[in-house]
Design a protein around this motif. Structure first.
Motif, mmCIF file in Angstrom:
data_model
loop_
_atom_site.group_PDB
_atom_site.id
_atom_site.type_symbol
_atom_site.label_atom_id
_atom_site.label_comp_id
_atom_site.label_asym_id
_atom_site.label_seq_id
_atom_site.Cartn_x
_atom_site.Cartn_y
_atom_site.Cartn_z
ATOM 1 N N TYR A 98 12.045 -22.261 16.118
ATOM 2 C CA TYR A 98 11.121 -21.635 17.071
ATOM 3 C C TYR A 98 11.278 -20.115 17.113
ATOM 4 O O TYR A 98 10.407 -19.420 17.603
ATOM 5 N N GLN A 99 12.400 -19.594 16.601
ATOM 6 C CA GLN A 99 12.608 -18.142 16.582
ATOM 7 C C GLN A 99 12.056 -17.515 15.290
ATOM 8 O O GLN A 99 12.088 -16.307 15.125
ATOM 9 N N GLY A 100 11.590 -18.366 14.376
ATOM 10 C CA GLY A 100 11.042 -17.853 13.122
ATOM 11 C C GLY A 100 12.031 -17.856 11.973
ATOM 12 O O GLY A 100 11.707 -17.420 10.878
ATOM 13 N N TYR A 101 13.250 -18.334 12.221
ATOM 14 C CA TYR A 101 14.221 -18.390 11.133
ATOM 15 C C TYR A 101 13.923 -19.556 10.213
ATOM 16 O O TYR A 101 13.378 -20.566 10.638
ATOM 17 N N ARG A 102 14.305 -19.394 8.960
ATOM 18 C CA ARG A 102 13.965 -20.356 7.912
ATOM 19 C C ARG A 102 15.218 -20.934 7.278
ATOM 20 O O ARG A 102 16.181 -20.214 7.048
ATOM 21 N N LEU A 103 15.159 -22.219 7.004
ATOM 22 C CA LEU A 103 16.185 -22.860 6.199
ATOM 23 C C LEU A 103 15.575 -23.034 4.820
ATOM 24 O O LEU A 103 14.556 -23.709 4.663
ATOM 25 N N GLY A 104 16.185 -22.367 3.825
ATOM 26 C CA GLY A 104 15.662 -22.450 2.468
ATOM 27 C C GLY A 104 16.393 -23.517 1.676
ATOM 28 O O GLY A 104 17.002 -24.422 2.243
ATOM 29 N N TYR A 105 16.381 -23.365 0.375
ATOM 30 C CA TYR A 105 16.965 -24.370 -0.513
ATOM 31 C C TYR A 105 18.403 -24.050 -0.885
ATOM 32 O O TYR A 105 19.035 -24.792 -1.623
ATOM 33 N N GLY A 106 18.898 -22.910 -0.435
ATOM 34 C CA GLY A 106 20.297 -22.572 -0.688
ATOM 35 C C GLY A 106 20.524 -21.611 -1.837
ATOM 36 O O GLY A 106 21.643 -21.170 -2.071
ATOM 37 N N GLY A 107 19.466 -21.246 -2.554
ATOM 38 C CA GLY A 107 19.626 -20.323 -3.688
ATOM 39 C C GLY A 107 19.604 -18.857 -3.278
ATOM 40 O O GLY A 107 20.019 -17.988 -4.034
ATOM 41 N N GLY A 108 19.090 -18.557 -2.087
ATOM 42 C CA GLY A 108 19.065 -17.184 -1.590
ATOM 43 C C GLY A 108 17.970 -16.307 -2.166
ATOM 44 O O GLY A 108 17.941 -15.105 -1.914
ATOM 45 N N TYR A 109 17.045 -16.885 -2.955
ATOM 46 C CA TYR A 109 16.006 -16.074 -3.605
ATOM 47 C C TYR A 109 15.137 -15.327 -2.599
ATOM 48 O O TYR A 109 14.880 -14.136 -2.749
ATOM 49 N N TYR A 110 14.644 -16.030 -1.572
ATOM 50 C CA TYR A 110 13.783 -15.371 -0.588
ATOM 51 C C TYR A 110 14.580 -14.445 0.325
ATOM 52 O O TYR A 110 14.085 -13.407 0.730
ATOM 53 N N ASP A 111 15.850 -14.799 0.632
ATOM 54 C CA ASP A 111 16.693 -13.906 1.435
ATOM 55 C C ASP A 111 16.856 -12.568 0.713
ATOM 56 O O ASP A 111 16.729 -11.503 1.325
ATOM 57 N N ARG A 112 17.140 -12.631 -0.581
ATOM 58 C CA ARG A 112 17.306 -11.393 -1.355
ATOM 59 C C ARG A 112 15.997 -10.609 -1.399
ATOM 60 O O ARG A 112 15.986 -9.397 -1.209
ATOM 61 N N LEU A 113 14.894 -11.314 -1.639
ATOM 62 C CA LEU A 113 13.592 -10.646 -1.715
ATOM 63 C C LEU A 113 13.277 -9.912 -0.407
ATOM 64 O O LEU A 113 12.946 -8.732 -0.407
ATOM 65 N N LEU A 114 13.393 -10.646 0.714
ATOM 66 C CA LEU A 114 12.970 -10.090 2.004
ATOM 67 C C LEU A 114 13.930 -9.036 2.548
ATOM 68 O O LEU A 114 13.624 -8.361 3.518
ATOM 69 N N SER A 115 15.096 -8.871 1.901
ATOM 70 C CA SER A 115 16.010 -7.825 2.350
ATOM 71 C C SER A 115 15.790 -6.517 1.591
ATOM 72 O O SER A 115 16.328 -5.479 1.950
ATOM 73 N N LEU A 116 14.975 -6.569 0.523
ATOM 74 C CA LEU A 116 14.682 -5.342 -0.236
ATOM 75 C C LEU A 116 13.708 -4.467 0.557
ATOM 76 O O LEU A 116 12.741 -4.973 1.129
ATOM 77 N N PRO A 117 13.956 -3.151 0.597
ATOM 78 C CA PRO A 117 13.125 -2.254 1.427
ATOM 79 C C PRO A 117 11.617 -2.395 1.197
ATOM 80 O O PRO A 117 10.845 -2.401 2.146
ATOM 81 N N LYS A 121 6.474 -6.608 4.838
ATOM 82 C CA LYS A 121 5.355 -7.516 4.509
ATOM 83 C C LYS A 121 5.283 -8.666 5.514
ATOM 84 O O LYS A 121 6.307 -9.249 5.851
ATOM 85 N N PRO A 122 4.061 -9.019 5.961
ATOM 86 C CA PRO A 122 3.930 -10.194 6.832
ATOM 87 C C PRO A 122 4.357 -11.459 6.082
ATOM 88 O O PRO A 122 4.027 -11.626 4.907
ATOM 89 N N THR A 123 5.116 -12.313 6.760
ATOM 90 C CA THR A 123 5.629 -13.541 6.150
ATOM 91 C C THR A 123 5.228 -14.746 6.997
ATOM 92 O O THR A 123 5.296 -14.697 8.227
ATOM 93 N N ILE A 124 4.825 -15.806 6.333
ATOM 94 C CA ILE A 124 4.499 -17.059 7.018
ATOM 95 C C ILE A 124 5.322 -18.179 6.385
ATOM 96 O O ILE A 124 5.230 -18.418 5.176
ATOM 97 N N GLY A 125 6.107 -18.853 7.199
ATOM 98 C CA GLY A 125 6.844 -20.023 6.739
ATOM 99 C C GLY A 125 5.899 -21.211 6.693
ATOM 100 O O GLY A 125 5.119 -21.424 7.623
ATOM 101 N N ILE A 126 5.940 -21.970 5.598
ATOM 102 C CA ILE A 126 5.047 -23.120 5.421
ATOM 103 C C ILE A 126 5.888 -24.400 5.436
ATOM 104 O O ILE A 126 6.733 -24.602 4.559
#
Length: 191
Positions: free
Chosen positions: A130-149, A154-159
């Motif tokens: 409910y806070q907008g946090y995401r549980l991914g697959y554990g590879g960290g790909y999106y975490d790394r992407l979204l931490s780049l300046p 960019k607007p993000t929508i969790g699906i």
């Protein structure tokens, strides 16, 4: 909560939710995916975008492919390159291939998409809270992407499907909340 226990909980939660998702009948998966697509394409975040990053459904993730034929948008899809996601422009007439982890991805020769061109990122997720946090697959790909300046603003929508929309999930200090979450019941704006 100690770190080992925290990681275990995350892995256990991921396993349980993936199992639930893969137990959905194909008919129900299709219906839920179609409803999600219909809510998404009527949302302001979506209609105001020109270039959208999406994903090819894998292991019964919500299927967004009915949207990809809409030519008023330019679509970008990821390829896993080392530990990072590389984004390529893709249209339904372009070729695709099986990449890292067996995930469908654009051909490596497809034109690369620059962060500056992107208006919206549709983020595949195992779960969101409910806070907008995401549980991914554990590879960290999106975490790394979204931490780049160049990607942080960019607007993000969790699906996700509704059963994976939880009150709280274990988070790490580097996790960043997504702007919105979409399920087959519609948009859930955080905060």
């Amino acid at each position: 909560m100690d770190k080992v226990n925290h990681q275990l909980n995350k892995a256990e939660l991921r396993r349980t939710l993936l199992k639930t998702r893969q137990s959905i009948s194909v008919r129900e998966w299709r219906e839920k995916s179609d409803r999600l697509c219909s809510h998404l394409q009527n949302s302001t975040l979506f209609t105001q975008a020109k270039t959208i990053l999406a994903y090819f459904s894998f292991r019964q993730e919500p299927d967004l492919s009915p949207l990809f034929a809409n030519t008023q948008y330019r679509w970008g899809f990821p390829r896993c390159v080392d530990k990072y996601l590389c984004w390529h422009i893709w249209t339904p007439k372009d070729s695709i291939q099986s990449g890292t982890y067996g995930i469908t991805e654009p051909h490596p020769d497809a034109p690369i998409l620059d962060a500056a061109e992107v208006d919206l990122i549709l983020v595949p997720s195992v779960a969101c809270d409910y806070q907008g946090y995401r549980l991914g697959y554990g590879g960290g790909y999106y975490d790394r992407l979204l931490s780049l300046p160049q990607w942080q603003t960019k607007p993000t929508i969790g699906i996700i499907f509704d059963f994976a929309y939880l009150s709280q999930i274990p988070i790490e200090p580097w996790d960043k909340p997504l702007q919105a979450i979409f399920t087959e019941t519609g948009l859930t704006q955080k905060g």
